[in-house]
Design an enzyme around this catalytic site. Structure first.
Site, PDB file in Angstrom:
ATOM      1  N   PRO A 127      58.804 170.431 102.806  1.00 51.45           N
ATOM      2  CA  PRO A 127      58.108 171.635 103.250  1.00 51.45           C
ATOM      3  C   PRO A 127      59.068 172.808 103.436  1.00 51.45           C
ATOM      4  O   PRO A 127      60.019 172.722 104.193  1.00 51.45           O
ATOM      5  CB  PRO A 127      57.506 171.230 104.606  1.00 51.45           C
ATOM      6  CG  PRO A 127      57.651 169.753 104.693  1.00 51.45           C
ATOM      7  CD  PRO A 127      58.769 169.377 103.807  1.00 51.45           C
ATOM      8  N   GLU A 128      58.811 173.854 102.706  1.00 54.07           N
ATOM      9  CA  GLU A 128      59.525 175.102 102.967  1.00 54.07           C
ATOM     10  C   GLU A 128      58.475 176.036 103.540  1.00 54.07           C
ATOM     11  O   GLU A 128      57.377 175.608 103.867  1.00 54.07           O
ATOM     12  CB  GLU A 128      60.172 175.628 101.682  1.00 54.07           C
ATOM     13  CG  GLU A 128      61.238 174.652 101.177  1.00 54.07           C
ATOM     14  CD  GLU A 128      62.192 175.246 100.150  1.00 54.07           C
ATOM     15  OE1 GLU A 128      62.341 176.471 100.100  1.00 54.07           O
ATOM     16  OE2 GLU A 128      62.801 174.458  99.404  1.00 54.07           O
TER      17      GLU A 128
END
Length: 275
Positions: free
Chosen positions: A2-3
């Site tokens: 997850p960015e």
DNA sequence: AGATGTCCCTGGAAGC
DNA sequence: TGCTTCCAGGGACATC
């Protein structure tokens, strides 16, 4: 992993459904990144006002206090409005669960780099410690050329490392750092203080473009889950350079190179990206 | 003080 | 096939 776009899409997937929910039960699994042992009792009967985001942190604002959630690199959040009895039982990687009056929020994180932290308020030392050092939000008005350029001028490290550090601009992880630098045609090892102002502007726009694209993709991913139970997964981004070492550059066909910077992989095109 | 190195954790891939 | 080894990543912390 997850960015920023994944975290934001996760937030959008349940923010409206969880607002005004009252916390009825808290289950803790294995300790996560910071085994601060939040006291489950402390959360009981509190109301979730809304969910905000700062960098890669999700902030569940309660009527009293705030719950900080981080997905690390393998974490995902899911909010199910179903009856608890219809949910699968907690798995070995479900490390945190809130049962509320409006549904169940679960944090699943196989590699346990994520975090759950409770703070009495955003002024609480623990919250300040985690959030105060964070850089500007790349998709908000504060991300100006002036401040971005000034931030880069103060450092003597590579532009890739500076982007990843998160104290100049947040939310640009290892994938999007490589992608944004490719987009801006900047060599990843160039010293950040040596990047000219016009090229910093290109980079600023590239970061926004790359993140916006991912966000748009995530949004459509979300729509496809019409029941909107928040299981977004990770975006299948069409990477230009990330993890494409040895493959031809999509622009000039030169093989993409992989190097290591600060114990992280960097991918770039030696022809398109100039020092 | 700023830059760099180390470590946390575990699933999946690669190697034998 | 089944074992072992290596790698990925965000970010706190230690060290130079």
């Amino acid at each position: 992993m997850p960015e920023l776009p994944e975290v934001e899409v996760t937030r959008l997937s349940f923010v409206e459904r969880i607002e005004n929910a009252i916390i009825q039960k808290v289950v803790m699994g294995k300790p996560l990144r910071w085994p601060l042992g939040i006291d489950p009792e402390e959360l009981l009967l509190k109301t979730v006002i809304t969910v905000k985001r700062r960098g890669k942190y999700l902030l569940l604002q309660l009527d009293q206090g705030v719950l900080l959630l981080h997905l690390g690199m393998s974490g995902s959040l899911r909010f199910d409005s179903e009856q608890p009895s219809k949910l699968p039982p907690l798995g070995p990687h479900d490390h945190f669960q809130l049962t509320t009056s409006k549904g169940i929020l679960r944090l699943n994180d196989p590699r346990r780099f994520g975090a759950v932290v409770y703070a009495n308020s955003l002024q609480d030392p623990i919250a300040k410690k985690l959030l105060d050092k964070l850089g500007v939000e790349p998709l908000q008005d504060g991300f100006t050329l002036a401040q971005f350029y000034a931030g880069l001028q103060k450092r003597r490290t590579s532009i890739k490392t500076a982007l990843l550090a998160g104290d100049i601009v947040v939310g640009v992880g290892n994938i999007y750092a490589s992608e944004a630098l490719f987009e801006a045609k900047i060599h990843p090892t160039k010293l950040c203080c040596d990047v000219s102002k016009p090229r910093v502007e290109k980079l600023r726009l590239a970061i926004q473009k790359v993140l916006q694209n991912a966000l748009a993709q995530g949004g459509s991913t979300l729509q496809n889950f019409s029941s909107a139970e928040g299981q977004t997964g990770y975006f299948q981004l069409q990477a230009n350079v990330y993890a494409r070492q040895g493959e031809p550059c999509r622009v000039c066909s030169t093989p993409i190179l992989q190097i290591t910077q600060g114990q992280r992989s960097t991918f770039y095109c030696s022809k398109c990206q100039k020092k």
